[in-house]
Design a protein around this motif. Structure first.
Motif, PDB file in Angstrom:
ATOM      1  N   TYR A  69       0.830  -1.198   0.000  1.00 50.95           N
ATOM      2  CA  TYR A  69       0.000   0.000   0.000  1.00 50.95           C
ATOM      3  C   TYR A  69       0.868   1.254   0.000  1.00 50.95           C
ATOM      4  CZ  TYR A  69      -3.216   3.525   1.931  1.00 50.95           C
ATOM      5  OH  TYR A  69      -3.953   4.661   2.147  1.00 50.95           O
ATOM      6  N   VAL A  70       1.806   1.311   0.922  1.00 48.53           N
ATOM      7  CA  VAL A  70       2.682   2.486   1.022  1.00 48.53           C
ATOM      8  C   VAL A  70       3.583   2.596  -0.202  1.00 48.53           C
ATOM      9  CG1 VAL A  70       4.546   3.544   2.371  1.00 48.53           C
ATOM     10  CG2 VAL A  70       2.573   2.551   3.542  1.00 48.53           C
ATOM     11  N   ASP A  71       4.092   1.482  -0.699  1.00 46.84           N
ATOM     12  CA  ASP A  71       4.940   1.512  -1.901  1.00 46.84           C
ATOM     13  C   ASP A  71       4.190   2.082  -3.106  1.00 46.84           C
ATOM     14  OD1 ASP A  71       7.148   0.521  -0.578  1.00 46.84           O
ATOM     15  OD2 ASP A  71       6.896  -1.550  -1.294  1.00 46.84           O
ATOM     16  N   VAL A  72       2.943   1.678  -3.279  1.00 45.83           N
ATOM     17  CA  VAL A  72       2.150   2.177  -4.405  1.00 45.83           C
ATOM     18  C   VAL A  72       1.867   3.666  -4.228  1.00 45.83           C
ATOM     19  CG1 VAL A  72      -0.124   2.050  -5.516  1.00 45.83           C
ATOM     20  CG2 VAL A  72       1.140  -0.039  -5.065  1.00 45.83           C
ATOM     21  N   LEU A  73       1.553   4.071  -3.008  1.00 48.33           N
ATOM     22  CA  LEU A  73       1.313   5.490  -2.762  1.00 48.33           C
ATOM     23  C   LEU A  73       2.562   6.326  -3.045  1.00 48.33           C
ATOM     24  CD1 LEU A  73      -0.798   5.416   0.528  1.00 48.33           C
ATOM     25  CD2 LEU A  73      -1.610   5.867  -1.797  1.00 48.33           C
ATOM     26  N   LYS A  74       3.721   5.818  -2.632  1.00 48.60           N
ATOM     27  CA  LYS A  74       4.974   6.542  -2.889  1.00 48.60           C
ATOM     28  C   LYS A  74       5.244   6.641  -4.387  1.00 48.60           C
ATOM     29  CE  LYS A  74       7.455   5.434   1.381  1.00 48.60           C
ATOM     30  NZ  LYS A  74       8.576   4.645   1.946  1.00 48.60           N
ATOM     31  N   GLU A  75       5.047   5.541  -5.091  1.00 48.33           N
ATOM     32  CA  GLU A  75       5.250   5.558  -6.542  1.00 48.33           C
ATOM     33  C   GLU A  75       4.293   6.545  -7.199  1.00 48.33           C
ATOM     34  OE1 GLU A  75       4.804   2.720 -10.509  1.00 48.33           O
ATOM     35  OE2 GLU A  75       4.806   1.766  -8.528  1.00 48.33           O
ATOM     36  N   GLY A  76       3.044   6.501  -6.777  1.00 48.24           N
ATOM     37  CA  GLY A  76       2.054   7.423  -7.338  1.00 48.24           C
ATOM     38  C   GLY A  76       2.410   8.873  -7.067  1.00 48.24           C
ATOM     39  N   PHE A  77       2.876   9.167  -5.861  1.00 48.77           N
ATOM     40  CA  PHE A  77       3.233  10.542  -5.535  1.00 48.77           C
ATOM     41  C   PHE A  77       4.444  10.998  -6.342  1.00 48.77           C
ATOM     42  CE2 PHE A  77       5.624  13.668  -3.036  1.00 48.77           C
ATOM     43  CZ  PHE A  77       4.683  14.680  -3.002  1.00 48.77           C
ATOM     44  N   GLU A  78       5.427  10.112  -6.503  1.00 49.80           N
ATOM     45  CA  GLU A  78       6.618  10.471  -7.284  1.00 49.80           C
ATOM     46  C   GLU A  78       6.264  10.750  -8.743  1.00 49.80           C
ATOM     47  OE1 GLU A  78       9.588   7.415  -6.750  1.00 49.80           O
ATOM     48  OE2 GLU A  78       9.587   7.706  -4.571  1.00 49.80           O
ATOM     49  N   LYS A  79       5.390   9.930  -9.320  1.00 50.18           N
ATOM     50  CA  LYS A  79       5.046  10.080 -10.733  1.00 50.18           C
ATOM     51  C   LYS A  79       3.971  11.137 -10.974  1.00 50.18           C
ATOM     52  CE  LYS A  79       6.549   5.588 -12.174  1.00 50.18           C
ATOM     53  NZ  LYS A  79       6.317   4.290 -12.688  1.00 50.18           N
ATOM     54  N   TYR A  80       3.090  11.302 -10.010  1.00 53.18           N
ATOM     55  CA  TYR A  80       1.966  12.230 -10.159  1.00 53.18           C
ATOM     56  C   TYR A  80       1.828  13.102  -8.907  1.00 53.18           C
ATOM     57  CZ  TYR A  80       0.971   8.674 -13.663  1.00 53.18           C
ATOM     58  OH  TYR A  80       1.085   7.792 -14.710  1.00 53.18           O
ATOM     59  N   PRO A  81       2.774  13.989  -8.677  1.00 57.46           N
ATOM     60  CA  PRO A  81       2.758  14.777  -7.441  1.00 57.46           C
ATOM     61  C   PRO A  81       1.563  15.723  -7.316  1.00 57.46           C
ATOM     62  CG  PRO A  81       4.469  15.572  -8.926  1.00 57.46           C
ATOM     63  CD  PRO A  81       3.914  14.319  -9.539  1.00 57.46           C
ATOM     64  N   SER A  82       0.908  16.022  -8.410  1.00 62.14           N
ATOM     65  CA  SER A  82      -0.258  16.919  -8.330  1.00 62.14           C
ATOM     66  C   SER A  82      -1.548  16.164  -8.014  1.00 62.14           C
ATOM     67  CB  SER A  82      -0.409  17.719  -9.625  1.00 62.14           C
ATOM     68  OG  SER A  82      -0.627  16.842 -10.699  1.00 62.14           O
ATOM     69  N   GLU A  83      -1.501  14.833  -8.044  1.00 61.98           N
ATOM     70  CA  GLU A  83      -2.676  14.027  -7.693  1.00 61.98           C
ATOM     71  C   GLU A  83      -2.779  13.958  -6.172  1.00 61.98           C
ATOM     72  OE1 GLU A  83      -5.161  12.276  -9.212  1.00 61.98           O
ATOM     73  OE2 GLU A  83      -4.592  13.115 -11.145  1.00 61.98           O
ATOM     74  N   THR A  84      -3.801  14.565  -5.627  1.00 58.05           N
ATOM     75  CA  THR A  84      -3.923  14.644  -4.166  1.00 58.05           C
ATOM     76  C   THR A  84      -4.194  13.284  -3.516  1.00 58.05           C
ATOM     77  OG1 THR A  84      -6.252  15.236  -4.350  1.00 58.05           O
ATOM     78  CG2 THR A  84      -4.657  17.046  -4.183  1.00 58.05           C
ATOM     79  N   PHE A  85      -4.677  12.319  -4.274  1.00 57.38           N
ATOM     80  CA  PHE A  85      -4.956  10.989  -3.726  1.00 57.38           C
ATOM     81  C   PHE A  85      -3.728  10.417  -3.035  1.00 57.38           C
ATOM     82  CE2 PHE A  85      -4.742   6.389  -4.070  1.00 57.38           C
ATOM     83  CZ  PHE A  85      -5.951   5.985  -3.535  1.00 57.38           C
ATOM     84  N   PHE A  86      -2.595  10.452  -3.704  1.00 57.01           N
ATOM     85  CA  PHE A  86      -1.380   9.840  -3.168  1.00 57.01           C
ATOM     86  C   PHE A  86      -0.865  10.626  -1.968  1.00 57.01           C
ATOM     87  CE2 PHE A  86      -1.489   8.855  -7.760  1.00 57.01           C
ATOM     88  CZ  PHE A  86      -1.733   7.489  -7.651  1.00 57.01           C
ATOM     89  N   PHE A  87      -0.825  11.942  -2.096  1.00 55.85           N
ATOM     90  CA  PHE A  87      -0.359  12.792  -1.004  1.00 55.85           C
ATOM     91  C   PHE A  87      -1.241  12.609   0.234  1.00 55.85           C
ATOM     92  CE2 PHE A  87      -0.665  16.783   1.360  1.00 55.85           C
ATOM     93  CZ  PHE A  87       0.666  16.955   1.736  1.00 55.85           C
ATOM     94  N   SER A  88      -2.538  12.717   0.062  1.00 61.78           N
ATOM     95  CA  SER A  88      -3.472  12.633   1.188  1.00 61.78           C
ATOM     96  C   SER A  88      -3.384  11.291   1.905  1.00 61.78           C
ATOM     97  CB  SER A  88      -4.903  12.865   0.718  1.00 61.78           C
ATOM     98  OG  SER A  88      -5.036  14.145   0.168  1.00 61.78           O
ATOM     99  N   ASN A  89      -3.323  10.221   1.140  1.00 58.44           N
ATOM    100  CA  ASN A  89      -3.270   8.898   1.760  1.00 58.44           C
ATOM    101  C   ASN A  89      -1.937   8.640   2.446  1.00 58.44           C
ATOM    102  OD1 ASN A  89      -5.814   7.183   1.299  1.00 58.44           O
ATOM    103  ND2 ASN A  89      -5.532   8.255  -0.628  1.00 58.44           N
ATOM    104  N   LEU A  90      -0.853   9.139   1.861  1.00 52.15           N
ATOM    105  CA  LEU A  90       0.449   9.000   2.534  1.00 52.15           C
ATOM    106  C   LEU A  90       0.471   9.805   3.829  1.00 52.15           C
ATOM    107  CD1 LEU A  90       3.145   9.041  -0.302  1.00 52.15           C
ATOM    108  CD2 LEU A  90       2.823   7.276   1.440  1.00 52.15           C
ATOM    109  N   ILE A  91      -0.048  11.013   3.799  1.00 50.21           N
ATOM    110  CA  ILE A  91      -0.111  11.827   5.020  1.00 50.21           C
ATOM    111  C   ILE A  91      -0.953  11.116   6.078  1.00 50.21           C
ATOM    112  CG2 ILE A  91      -1.125  13.942   5.985  1.00 50.21           C
ATOM    113  CD1 ILE A  91       1.638  14.403   4.810  1.00 50.21           C
ATOM    114  N   ASP A  92      -2.087  10.576   5.672  1.00 47.25           N
ATOM    115  CA  ASP A  92      -2.924   9.834   6.624  1.00 47.25           C
ATOM    116  C   ASP A  92      -2.166   8.652   7.225  1.00 47.25           C
ATOM    117  OD1 ASP A  92      -5.061  11.528   6.247  1.00 47.25           O
ATOM    118  OD2 ASP A  92      -6.150  10.167   4.898  1.00 47.25           O
TER     119      ASP A  92
END
Length: 188
Positions: free
Chosen positions: A23-46
Motif C-alpha cells: 500500500y505504502v509503496d504504491v502510494l509513494k510511486e504514485g506521488f513520485e510520478k503524479y505529485p499533483s494528484e492529491t490521492f497519493f499525497f493525502s493517503n500518505l499523510i494519513d
C-alpha cells in the motif's frame, strides 16, 4: 494514460487487504510520478500521521510544496505536521502567513491557535514560575485566543478541538463568563 487510475486502484486493494508494505509503496510511486494528484499525497499523510511518523510526513509535505508551492493544502498540512512535531513557533509563523493570504483557511486558525496555546502550556509545565515566565504564559494564551475563538465560530461542532484549549485560556486569563460557558460544554 490510465496508469494513475491503476495505482489508485492498487492502493485501495492493498489497503483493504491490509498489505501495508505494498500500500505504502504504491502510494509513494504514485506521488513520485503524479505529485499533483492529491490521492497519493493525502493517503500518505494519513498513513504517516496515523503511525506518528511525523518526520516522514514533513519530508512529504516539503516535496509536495517543492512541486507546487501555490497549493494551500500542502502548506496547511505542513502547519499541522509542524504542530505535531512540537515546532510551535514555525507552525504559528506558517499558519499566520497562510491566513494573511487567505483568511478562509479554517485549519490555519486551529493550527495558529494551538501553536500559541502549546507554547504557553510548555512554559506552564515548568515547576518554578517566575513573574516573567507567568507573563510569557499569559501572553501566549492571549495570542492564541483570537485564533481559537475564530476556529470555534467557524467550526462550532468541533468542540473536541477547541473546547479544552479555550477552557484553559479562559481560566488563566480570568474570563469568568466565557469560562463558565466552556465548562458547561465540557460537562455535556
Amino acid at each position: 494514460a490510465h496508469y494513475v487510475m491503476m495505482l489508485q486502484y492498487l492502493a485501495d486493494i492493498y489497503r483493504q487487504e491490509k498489505d501495508t508494505v505494498r500500500y505504502v509503496d504504491v502510494l509513494k510511486e504514485g506521488f513520485e510520478k503524479y505529485p499533483s494528484e492529491t490521492f497519493f499525497f493525502s493517503n500518505l499523510i494519513d498513513y504517516y500521521s496515523g503511525n506518528n511518523q511525523w518526520e516522514h510526513a514533513l519530508s512529504l509535505t516539503d516535496m509536495a510544496i517543492h512541486n507546487d508551492s501555490t497549493n494551500e493544502m500542502f502548506w496547511l498540512t505542513k502547519g499541522t505536521v509542524l504542530l505535531n512535531l512540537g515546532d510551535y513557533e514555525q507552525c504559528f509563523v506558517l499558519s499566520d502567513s497562510l491566513l494573511q493570504k487567505n483568511d478562509s483557511l479554517v485549519g490555519a486558525y486551529l493550527n495558529a491557535g494551538l501553536a500559541k496555546f502549546n507554547l504557553g502550556v510548555t512554559l506552564d509545565k515548568r515547576t518554578q514560575h517566575s513573574a516573567k515566565t507567568k507573563r510569557s504564559i499569559l501572553t501566549y494564551y492571549t495570542e492564541a485566543l483570537p485564533y481559537l475563538e475564530k476556529y470555534r465560530k467557524l467550526q462550532p461542532d468541533r468542540a473536541d478541538k477547541w473546547a479544552l484549549p479555550l477552557y484553559t485560556i479562559y481560566l488563566n486569563l480570568n474570563k469568568g463568563k466565557e469560562f463558565d460557558e466552556i465548562d458547561k460544554i465540557l460537562k455535556k
